[in-house]
Design an enzyme around this catalytic site. Structure first.
Site, PDB file in Angstrom:
ATOM      1  N   HIS A  43       0.093  -6.991   6.766  1.00 47.31           N
ATOM      2  CA  HIS A  43      -0.624  -6.225   5.688  1.00 47.31           C
ATOM      3  C   HIS A  43      -1.246  -7.282   4.950  1.00 47.31           C
ATOM      4  O   HIS A  43      -0.646  -7.163   3.754  1.00 47.31           O
ATOM      5  CB  HIS A  43       0.221  -5.217   5.192  1.00 47.31           C
ATOM      6  CG  HIS A  43      -0.756  -3.999   4.280  1.00 47.31           C
ATOM      7  ND1 HIS A  43      -0.350  -2.726   3.999  1.00 47.31           N
ATOM      8  CD2 HIS A  43      -1.667  -4.478   3.675  1.00 47.31           C
ATOM      9  CE1 HIS A  43      -1.330  -2.423   3.100  1.00 47.31           C
ATOM     10  NE2 HIS A  43      -2.108  -3.026   2.931  1.00 47.31           N
ATOM     11  N   GLU A  73      -2.886  -3.914   9.022  1.00 45.71           N
ATOM     12  CA  GLU A  73      -3.107  -3.070   7.976  1.00 45.71           C
ATOM     13  C   GLU A  73      -3.837  -3.496   6.876  1.00 45.71           C
ATOM     14  O   GLU A  73      -3.640  -4.727   6.504  1.00 45.71           O
ATOM     15  CB  GLU A  73      -1.792  -2.616   7.515  1.00 45.71           C
ATOM     16  CG  GLU A  73      -0.717  -2.162   8.610  1.00 45.71           C
ATOM     17  CD  GLU A  73       0.627  -1.512   8.284  1.00 45.71           C
ATOM     18  OE1 GLU A  73       1.164  -0.986   8.626  1.00 45.71           O
ATOM     19  OE2 GLU A  73       0.902  -1.951   6.927  1.00 45.71           O
ATOM     20  N   HIS A 201       7.172   3.222   6.783  1.00 42.62           N
ATOM     21  CA  HIS A 201       7.573   2.924   5.453  1.00 42.62           C
ATOM     22  C   HIS A 201       8.997   3.294   4.920  1.00 42.62           C
ATOM     23  O   HIS A 201       9.095   4.662   5.072  1.00 42.62           O
ATOM     24  CB  HIS A 201       6.248   3.439   4.540  1.00 42.62           C
ATOM     25  CG  HIS A 201       6.299   2.953   2.886  1.00 42.62           C
ATOM     26  ND1 HIS A 201       5.537   1.945   2.756  1.00 42.62           N
ATOM     27  CD2 HIS A 201       7.001   3.005   2.129  1.00 42.62           C
ATOM     28  CE1 HIS A 201       5.713   1.508   1.643  1.00 42.62           C
ATOM     29  NE2 HIS A 201       6.736   2.209   0.963  1.00 42.62           N
TER      30      HIS A 201
END
Length: 256
Positions: A43, A73, A201
């Site tokens: 990310h 991401e 997450h």
């Protein structure tokens, strides 16, 4: 079986805290793949607090060489800054198997909410189309219980990624039923619309079994913070092996 994509952002955080090249992100990702992980997630952010564009390029080469997926991401609305070329430009360069769009900003320590389809749909549509033209599978980060999933289909998304932070927090307090119910609701609604379902997450060895035994047909979990933290004690190979054992249990047998 649900696939495991290991997020190696935290390896880059440790490297950047000292400067230099150690610990090496590519070496860590190589160890994860050797241990059986199905893919790698990164990310990159415009402030380059952890994963940098050169890391993404190197990990793209690694994942292609190993025949596994790279999941990139990021916030598609964030403009270029310094060495960060912008999310779409970086994806155009490395052509990841999956691009996961996340509405995060510099002020967030970590991603903590999904898209608001009542506000974001029109802005997302051309970006999703551009990523699809690059050959990327597109996944949208969403809150469990969100409204407007039909808009994800309308703009051409392939999957959603259910934000599991609230579930993980509730599970840590032994009160996961309500958060799980929202995850189940969202997964079933997405699947009825033809969308695949990912999740990520704060998933960990402590809560992953419960999540997967309850939420139907999750295609992929992206796990980084907990996995890297657990690996400090048990090592990457052993830790990934434990996750793969959880993922391998058929839902009818129960997990956790």
């Amino acid at each position: 079986m649900t696939l495991l994509s290991v997020n190696v952002n935290k390896v880059a955080v440790l490297r950047n805290s000292r400067g230099g090249a150690e610990p090496d992100v590519v070496r860590a990702a190589t160890a994860c793949l050797a241990a059986g992980a199905h893919g790698i997630t990164v990310h990159p952010r415009p402030d380059q607090r952890h994963i940098r564009p050169d890391d993404v390029r190197a990990l793209s080469r690694l994942t292609r060489a190993n025949g596994v997926e790279l999941n990139v991401e990021g916030n598609p609305f964030a403009p270029p800054r310094g060495d960060y070329p912008g999310f779409l430009a970086l994806c155009d360069e490395v052509r990841p198997a999956q691009a996961t769009l996340v509405p995060d900003g510099d002020g967030q320590i970590t991603s903590d909410h999904g898209f608001d389809f009542s506000r974001d749909t029109d802005r997302l549509q051309p970006l999703v189309a551009a990523l699809k033209a690059m050959g990327c599978r597109v996944s949208l980060f969403v809150d469990a219980g969100c409204e407007g999933l039909e808009n994800a289909v309308r703009i051409g998304a392939d999957r959603i990624e259910v934000y599991t932070g609230p579930f993980a927090e509730a599970a840590a307090h032994g009160e996961a039923s309500e958060a799980l119910a929202l995850c189940v609701q969202t997964a079933r609604e997405a699947q009825a619309l033809g969308l695949g379902v990912n999740a990520g997450h704060d998933l960990s060895q402590d809560n992953l079994g419960l999540f997967l035994s309850t939420v139907p047909d999750v295609l992929e979990v992206s796990i980084g913070h907990a996995l890297i933290g657990e690996a400090l004690y048990a090592g990457l190979e052993s830790t990934i092996g434990r996750y793969l054992d959880i993922l391998a249990v058929p839902p009818t047998e129960g997990r956790g």
